[in-house]
Design a protein around this motif. Structure first.
Motif, short mmCIF file in Angstrom:
data_model
loop_
_atom_site.label_atom_id
_atom_site.label_comp_id
_atom_site.label_asym_id
_atom_site.label_seq_id
_atom_site.Cartn_x
_atom_site.Cartn_y
_atom_site.Cartn_z
N SER A 252 0.82 -1.21 0.00
CA SER A 252 0.00 0.00 0.00
C SER A 252 0.86 1.26 0.00
CB SER A 252 -0.93 -0.01 1.22
OG SER A 252 -1.68 1.18 1.29
N LEU A 253 1.89 1.28 0.86
CA LEU A 253 2.75 2.46 0.96
C LEU A 253 3.49 2.70 -0.35
CD1 LEU A 253 4.15 4.69 2.57
CD2 LEU A 253 5.79 2.97 3.37
N SER A 254 4.03 1.65 -0.96
CA SER A 254 4.80 1.83 -2.18
C SER A 254 3.93 2.36 -3.32
CB SER A 254 5.48 0.52 -2.59
OG SER A 254 4.53 -0.50 -2.83
N LYS A 255 2.69 1.90 -3.39
CA LYS A 255 1.81 2.40 -4.44
C LYS A 255 1.41 3.85 -4.18
CE LYS A 255 -2.27 1.46 -7.21
NZ LYS A 255 -3.31 0.49 -7.61
N ARG A 256 1.15 4.21 -2.91
CA ARG A 256 0.78 5.59 -2.60
C ARG A 256 1.93 6.54 -2.91
NH1 ARG A 256 -0.84 3.34 2.29
NH2 ARG A 256 0.59 4.71 3.45
N ARG A 257 3.15 6.10 -2.68
CA ARG A 257 4.30 6.96 -3.02
C ARG A 257 4.41 7.15 -4.52
NH1 ARG A 257 9.05 5.19 1.34
NH2 ARG A 257 8.21 6.44 3.06
N ALA A 258 4.19 6.08 -5.28
CA ALA A 258 4.20 6.21 -6.73
C ALA A 258 3.10 7.15 -7.21
CB ALA A 258 4.05 4.83 -7.38
N GLU A 259 1.94 7.06 -6.58
CA GLU A 259 0.84 7.96 -6.94
C GLU A 259 1.18 9.41 -6.61
OE1 GLU A 259 -2.25 6.12 -4.70
OE2 GLU A 259 -2.90 4.81 -6.35
N SER A 260 1.91 9.63 -5.52
CA SER A 260 2.32 10.99 -5.16
C SER A 260 3.25 11.57 -6.22
CB SER A 260 3.01 10.98 -3.79
OG SER A 260 3.43 12.28 -3.42
N VAL A 261 4.17 10.74 -6.72
CA VAL A 261 5.09 11.18 -7.78
C VAL A 261 4.30 11.46 -9.06
CG1 VAL A 261 7.04 10.52 -9.23
CG2 VAL A 261 7.06 9.99 -6.79
N ARG A 262 3.35 10.59 -9.38
CA ARG A 262 2.52 10.79 -10.58
C ARG A 262 1.77 12.11 -10.49
NH1 ARG A 262 -2.86 9.56 -11.92
NH2 ARG A 262 -3.18 9.08 -14.17
N SER A 263 1.21 12.42 -9.33
CA SER A 263 0.49 13.68 -9.15
C SER A 263 1.42 14.88 -9.34
CB SER A 263 -0.15 13.73 -7.76
OG SER A 263 -1.13 12.74 -7.62
N ARG A 264 2.65 14.77 -8.83
CA ARG A 264 3.60 15.87 -9.00
C ARG A 264 3.94 16.07 -10.47
NH1 ARG A 264 7.43 18.00 -5.45
NH2 ARG A 264 5.94 17.33 -3.85
#
Length: 310
Positions: A252-264
């Motif tokens: 869950s954490l690794s996917k949320r971090r990837a999503e944060s980068v995608r949003s940026r």
């Protein structure tokens, strides 16, 4: 508390006897990189970004570039910089330019002057300090200090320190000259095309947090350039973690971090959402051993992976 932090900073950065002049950062600092050009050139900034350029003195000779990391949330950029600035003055250098983020020119100064690429140097464009200093017409140094939430970062560039080389004479300052910005795409595009993936270096997340820290990241700028130059490319942003914690938590954490980068990438660089997917694989694809702190730090990363060309 402030006095205690200041005293700690003075202790950490105290000069120790040495045969050749070198700025001392103390035992709390860890060197990230060192690059030595026996004969090169450096545009030493002498003023803030203004009217489209940075005034600079062009120097030639031996150019030494170092970057350092100081772990811990306590010290401010000024507490990191002040002892180093004092060491320069005690060694006979004269300060020619001393500024703080917006006074320097903010984003434009940061990208108009020379900065060692991530992950070896991190610069928050809203929280950095810069100093230029000269000793004579051939000898100079510059300091760039910034920090993330968890660590401070220092870049030191020496020009002909201690007469360690016999350089050509420094060119006189003539009007204004824009210090060359680094080639953001150099190497990154090749890695993506040849290997199909590349680590996005220098990204900062608080421990256990999924939100990407504020600030500017060279690796995201590199990725944006790559995607602009290859408009049909579709990628996945893949988050990775170390092995601490359960698999479900880390997935869950690794996917949320990837999503944060995608949003940026969407918000800051205007990349179309349908060109980027976000996935997480937790600790299932390590880059190093999870048995050491250094290995676990290397495993905590986000990678860009080419999926297809549409």
């Amino acid at each position: 508390m402030i006095r205690l932090a200041a005293a700690l900073a003075a202790l950490l950065f105290a000069v120790t006897p040495a045969t050749a002049f070198e700025l001392r950062l103390g035992g709390a600092a860890r060197q990230l990189s060192e690059r030595d050009s026996p004969l090169g050139s450096y545009a030493l900034p002498t003023g803030p970004f203004r009217d489209g350029s940075i005034p600079a003195q062009r120097l030639e000779g031996r150019i030494e570039r170092q970057t350092w990391r100081i772990d811990g949330p306590g010290l401010t950029t000024l507490q990191i910089l002040a002892p180093l600035r004092s060491q320069l003055e005690e060694a006979g250098y004269s300060l020619t330019f001393d500024c703080k983020d917006n006074e320097c020119g903010g984003f434009d100064f940061r990208f108009g002057t020379e900065v060692v690429p991530a992950p070896d140097m991190y610069v928050d464009i809203r929280n950095y300090r810069f100093v230029s200093a000269v000793k004579d017409k051939d000898t100079a140094a510059s300091l760039l200090v910034s920090r993330s939430r968890s660590a401070g970062f220092v870049q030191i560039i020496y020009v002909n320190r201690d007469g360690t080389s016999a350089p050509p004479a420094a060119l006189p300052e003539t009007g204004t000259e824009t210090a060359p910005a680094p080639d953001l795409e150099a190497g990154f595009s090749d890695r993506m095309l040849q290997q199909g993936h590349a680590v996005l270096g220098g990204l900062v997340f608080d421990t256990g947090a999924d939100a990407l820290d504020p600030g500017d990241y060279d690796s995201l700028a590199q990725l944006a350039v790559f995607l602009e130059d290859h408009p049909g490319m579709v990628i996945a942003l893949v988050g990775h973690t170390d092995s601490i914690g359960s698999l479900d938590e880390n997935l869950s954490l690794s996917k949320r971090r990837a999503e944060s980068v995608r949003s940026r990438m969407i918000d800051s660089y205007g990349i179309a959402p349908d060109r980027m997917e976000a996935e997480g694989v937790a600790y299932l694809s390590p880059a190093a051993s999870n048995l050491t702190p250094e290995g676990r730090e290397e495993n905590r990363r986000v990678e860009a992976v080419i999926l297809r060309e549409q």
